[in-house]
Every structure is written in C-alpha cells, then in structure tokens.
Design an enzyme around this catalytic site. Sequence first.
Site, short mmCIF file in Angstrom:
data_model
loop_
_atom_site.label_atom_id
_atom_site.label_comp_id
_atom_site.label_asym_id
_atom_site.label_seq_id
_atom_site.Cartn_x
_atom_site.Cartn_y
_atom_site.Cartn_z
N SER A 239 0.86 -1.19 0.00
CA SER A 239 0.00 0.00 0.00
C SER A 239 0.89 1.23 0.00
O SER A 239 2.12 1.13 0.03
CB SER A 239 -0.89 0.00 1.24
OG SER A 239 -0.12 0.36 2.37
N LYS A 240 0.25 2.39 0.01
CA LYS A 240 0.98 3.65 -0.04
C LYS A 240 2.04 3.77 1.06
O LYS A 240 3.03 4.47 0.88
CB LYS A 240 -0.01 4.83 0.09
CG LYS A 240 -0.81 5.06 -1.17
CD LYS A 240 -0.81 6.54 -1.55
CE LYS A 240 -1.32 6.76 -2.96
NZ LYS A 240 -2.77 6.53 -3.08
N ARG A 241 1.79 3.10 2.18
CA ARG A 241 2.77 3.16 3.27
C ARG A 241 4.14 2.69 2.81
O ARG A 241 5.16 3.04 3.37
CB ARG A 241 2.34 2.25 4.43
CG ARG A 241 1.27 2.81 5.30
CD ARG A 241 0.90 1.82 6.37
NE ARG A 241 0.36 0.59 5.78
CZ ARG A 241 0.84 -0.62 6.01
NH1 ARG A 241 1.85 -0.78 6.81
NH2 ARG A 241 0.30 -1.67 5.44
#
Length: 465
Positions: A239-241
């Site tokens: 994910s964006k993390r």
Amino acid sequence: MSELRVRFAPSPTGHLHIGGARTALFNYLLARKEKGCFVLRIEDTDVARSTEESVDAILQAMSWLGLSCDEGPYYQSQRFDLYRTKVEQLLSSGHAYRCYCTAEELDTKRKLAEQEKRKPKYDGTCRTRQEVPADRPFVVRFRAAQEGATSFNDRIKGTITFQNEELDDLIVQRSDGTPTYNFVVVIDDAEMDINLVIRGDDHINNTPRQILLYQALGYAVPEFAHVPMILGADQKRLSKRHGATSVMAYRDLGYLPEAMVNYLVRLGWSFGDQEIFAMEELIEKFSLDNVGRSAGVFNPEKLLWLNAHYIKTGDPQRLGDLLQEYLAVQGVSCDDGPLPAEVVKTLQERCKTMVEMAEQAAYYYCNEVDFDPKAAAKFLTETQQGVFVSTLEQLGALDDWQAEPIEEALGKVMEATGLKFGKIAQPLRVALTGNTVSPSICHVMAVMGKEMALTRIERAAGHLV
Ligand code: GLU
C-alpha cells in the site's frame, strides 16, 4: 493465432498499480508466447467510482509498459443492454429472483447473525416470496446452489473447493438497475471467449460464485490462474505506506519501463536464478508453471538496481530523448547546449534514475554555472591562477576538441605548473560544473564544446578570491 484468449479487466477507479500492472503483464506475456489474444476490458459498471481520468491513466500506463492489447478496450458501461437480457434470462429460468428486503431489514438480520455467531449470509426470505410489494425497489439475486461443492483446478494454486452452503445468493442487479461485478465479469468473459482468467488471488473467493453463474447461464467455464498478491517488506499488503504504488509514479521518479517490466515479472515468476530479462526473452520464457504460490515482496532497492542496469546499458540516443523530457520537467531546456545523447554517455554509468541524470546534466544547459560556495572557497582561489592561465593557453590552441587531445593538453598544463592531475582537475571541475563531483572533466569538456568550456574557465578565472 492459437486458441488462448486472456484478458486484463481493470476497474477504472484510480491509477494502474503495481499489482494490476503485474497481472496485465502476465496476461500479455502468455498471450504473446502462445500467439493468443490479449483482450483489454474496462470494468466501469460502478458508475459512481469509475472516472475517465482513471481510464486514461490505465491506458497510458499500459502503453508506457509496452503492453499492447489485441482486442479492446471494451467498456462494460456500453454493454448494459446485454447484461439486462441476461438478468431476464436468469429470472425466467428460475436462477434468479427479485429481493425486496430493505437495507434496514438486511442490517437487522446481519446484526442478529453476528450476535449468534453465524456467518452473515442472506437468509433467503425472498427466494420463495409470493406476493410482490407494490412500488418497492428490489435487487435481483442469484439463486445459488445450497448443497454440494464447487471445485476448480487453479493453474497456479491447484485444486480449490468451496462448500456451496458458504456461498451467498449474490446480488446480480442493484436496485438502481445496474449490474454487479461478479455477474458481468462472467457474461463478458464468456461472450468474449476468454478461456483462461489470470488475475490476483484477492478474487479467489469470487471464483466459485462465478462458476455457478457460468453454469446457470449455460456458458463453458474457463480455466483460472490466481496470482499471489504483493506484500511490502513488513509482509503486509502493498500500500501507499510502502512508497509509490502507481506505475506511472515510477516513470515520474525516473524509472525506465523495461526496468519496471523486468521487476514486475520477477515478483512471482522465476526462471532459474536469472534476473535480467528483455521483453522478447520474457515472451519466449514465460509460463504459468514457474509462477510461485506464495506472495511476492516488493523490494524498491531491487527495482532501483534494475533501473541502474538499464540506464547503464541503454541506447544513448533514446535516453537522450528521455533526458530532454526529464530536464524539461525541471525547467531546463536543451535547445542550446550539447546533444543530449552525448551528455547521456558521460552520465549513464553514474545515475540510477533519469531524474538523477537530469539533475546531474543541468550544468550542461545553463548559461552560467552556480558555483557551490564551499567548492568555490576551496578551489577558486588566487593560488589557482597559474592553473587557469595555463589551461586557457593550452586549450585555446587546441583544434581537435575531443577527450583525448584535451587530456594531452592538460598534461602540458601539469608540466607547466608542476602540479599533479588531481590538483588541476578540481579547480577546472568547479569552473565547468560548479561542483566537485562530475564525470571526467576531459569528457565533460569534449561534450560541452570548446566555446562553452573556455567561456566557463575564463569566467571562473575572473572569480578567484
Ligand atoms: N475489475 C476487477 C478488478 O479490477 C477485475 C476482476 C477480474 O480480473 O476478474 O479487480
């Protein structure tokens, strides 16, 4: 053309992400290898979440990666008439029924199921409903088999079996008349003669429901290959993390499409311990047999390593065209100054991304270099006067302006000043590039051309403190 027909079916609700791009790539490679057909279908039945912007972004990313399709793009939003006739077909054959349960009723039932620790599942109230409530909105539900089991032989994961009692009477048409994903995906895959569905394994739970729908609609069931998902280094779903997840963000960060393709294919597929693959080689070697069953872990360092490899070995002419684009983003024009392809030759060994290359190339295209204050304080001092005077004299007299003759001329500067090469190279480097780190100054000067090089050395000589 062989019989193989595969498809990539993105929902246009955002950018093309790493996972989607890999699914597209696997489909593309297998289609090319088997000389089959690669279909692109935009799954935009969710009108509220689908945007034209996302469609464009997905098409752009596929084209950047070089994943051309043979058919499509088809748009599900243009096929609603077909879906409506199929809803009618299911209703009249008794495979579907209208469900009038309200959202509140369903909610109450769901909560009750939770309290009683039962799996939330539609309780079938409307399966046998006789009277039709007037003017009440309805959804259409599939009458799923309640007994027995549904199995399929996944090309990657092996045999997978679901007990039918676990499957819900899924909604095929919402109360606003729009059809749902599980329903239309079956119709389209069947009507488009798709015989192998390669997709992410987040869809595995949908597959038995879809198989029951194929059967109810009288369609042949295709084969399935569910590709394991991609995780971040922390083993959590990517994910964006974990950094940029959209493919085009990597282009903006200075990555080459061939590095991206090479990276993506290895996220789940292997061929011995080989790491570097050109597209033609992938087409020859790709097979589902070598797709692993466990999740791939996204490793940005490896992607960067591959990118550096492709920059190092890339064609300077092509990289020069790209460099020009990346410089333009940084507000630098290549109209005046050396040929970008020549600049690339001096930098391609040293840069891991095109953005880095553009940053390092900027000094070739400015009118006057900005001297880094620290570098200037150290190297542009009166003590260097002799170096500059002698260099201007030797290089001024040089006609054959190429790296080797330039190096010879600097040899004469060394003789005249009694200094070692390093001692004369650093002040000249600051004069030419503004900084203390650059490719060989003989190459830099050769690429700059005589006029630009001498003008810069003269200007620096005028700045000595
Ligand atoms: N539109 C679906 C998605 O983007 C594709 C599902 C499929 O490949 O069957 O997840």
